[in-house]
Design an enzyme around this catalytic site. Structure first.
Site: not given
Ligand SMILES: Cc1cc2nc3c(=O)[nH]c(=O)nc-3n(C[C@H](O)[C@H](O)[C@H](O)COP(=O)(O)OP(=O)(O)OC[C@H]3O[C@@H](n4cnc5c(N)ncnc54)[C@H](O)[C@@H]3O)c2cc1C
Length: 236
Positions: A106, A155, A225
């Site tokens: 990510r 998320s 995230e």
């Protein structure tokens, strides 16, 4: 997520209409950064290109997916990107290859003062029924494991190496926990949902509470995230 005080500065929106497409014979495609991820997967399907199926389950546009090295079910952007054209802060256009993009979980090399303009991707020749099967699998897996038709940022935390973030949140007894209008989704504990009137502060407070509780129960510190940007209301 933009904090309640907004952003004191300029933000640039790359709209889905910024979506030029070039298709080459050698399983390569060049795409402007505004095209929606789900449309990229449809385009790949139309052109018998495998490797793009995971994008059918990711919201947002391809520029955001590159910046975040988005991925799911074992595939990520880094597997298909060859070249990325970036507008630098000084106005210069610069091309980055896959290695120069420094993709990791990510994450990529992209800073907030760089703009992804377009990228070239390489897939592999596949038959349509195989591609369709994989796309359907991604969409149906997401439908059963994630909340749908609710306001969510997806998320909230990155998965630590050894265990999924949702499992840590769940076993800390936080499923369904709420602060103000922000709630931990009982369907997927790493998704926070806005129950109607959540402020960004509710959301951030809930996240900080989760980080604290998970560390207390498991000794693992979760990492956001979701990017939190802008000023909190107390700062303006
Ligand atoms: C319901 C739901 C499910 C999700 N599932 C997944 C999943 O399975 N896997 C996954 O990886 N993510 C998932 N996400 C998170 C998110 O959709 C992805 O990270 C997405 O790829 C980000 O793209 P975006 O266009 O929304 O970018 P934004 O969220 O708008 O931006 C993300 C970051 O990229 C930067 N950025 C965006 N466009 C550009 C550009 N053109 N040039 C330079 N920088 C840029 C922004 O500045 C920001 O820092 C999910 C989100 C939701 C809401």
């Amino acid at each position: 997520m933009i904090r309640d005080g907004g952003i004191s500065g300029v933000t640039i929106l790359i709209p889905p209409s910024f979506s030029e497409i070039e298709i080459y014979k050698n399983n390569k495609i060049k795409l402007s950064s505004g095209i929606l991820d789900k449309n990229v997967s449809k385009l790949a399907f139309d052109n018998n290109l495998g490797g793009f199926e995971f994008l059918s389950g990711i919201p947002g546009n391809i520029g955001g997916a590159i910046a975040m090295n988005a991925g799911c079910y074992g595939s990520e952007i880094k597997d298909i990107v060859e070249e990325v054209l970036i507008l630098e802060r000084d106005g210069e256009l610069k091309s980055y290859n896959n290695e120069e993009m420094q993709f990791s979980y990510r994450k990529s090399v992209i800073r907030k003062d760089q703009i992804i303009i377009e990228a070239t991707f390489k897939g592999m020749h596949e038959n349509k029924s195989y591609i369709k099967g994989k796309m359907d699998e991604v969409i149906s897996s997401k439908k059963v494991s994630q909340p749908s038709k609710v306001a969510t940022g997806g998320s909230t935390f990155k998965n630590p190496k050894e265990v999924k973030a949702w499992k840590l949140i769940n076993s800390s007894g936080l499923s369904g926990y709420k602060i103000g209008g922000a709630m931990i989704s009982p369907i997927h504990n790493n998704f926070f949902i806005n129950t109607g009137n959540a402020s960004a502060k509710d959301f951030e407070k809930l996240g900080e509470f989760v980080i604290h509780e998970v560390e207390k129960h498991h000794g693992i510190r979760l990492e956001w995230e979701i990017h939190l940007i802008g000023d909190s209301i107390d700062e303006i």
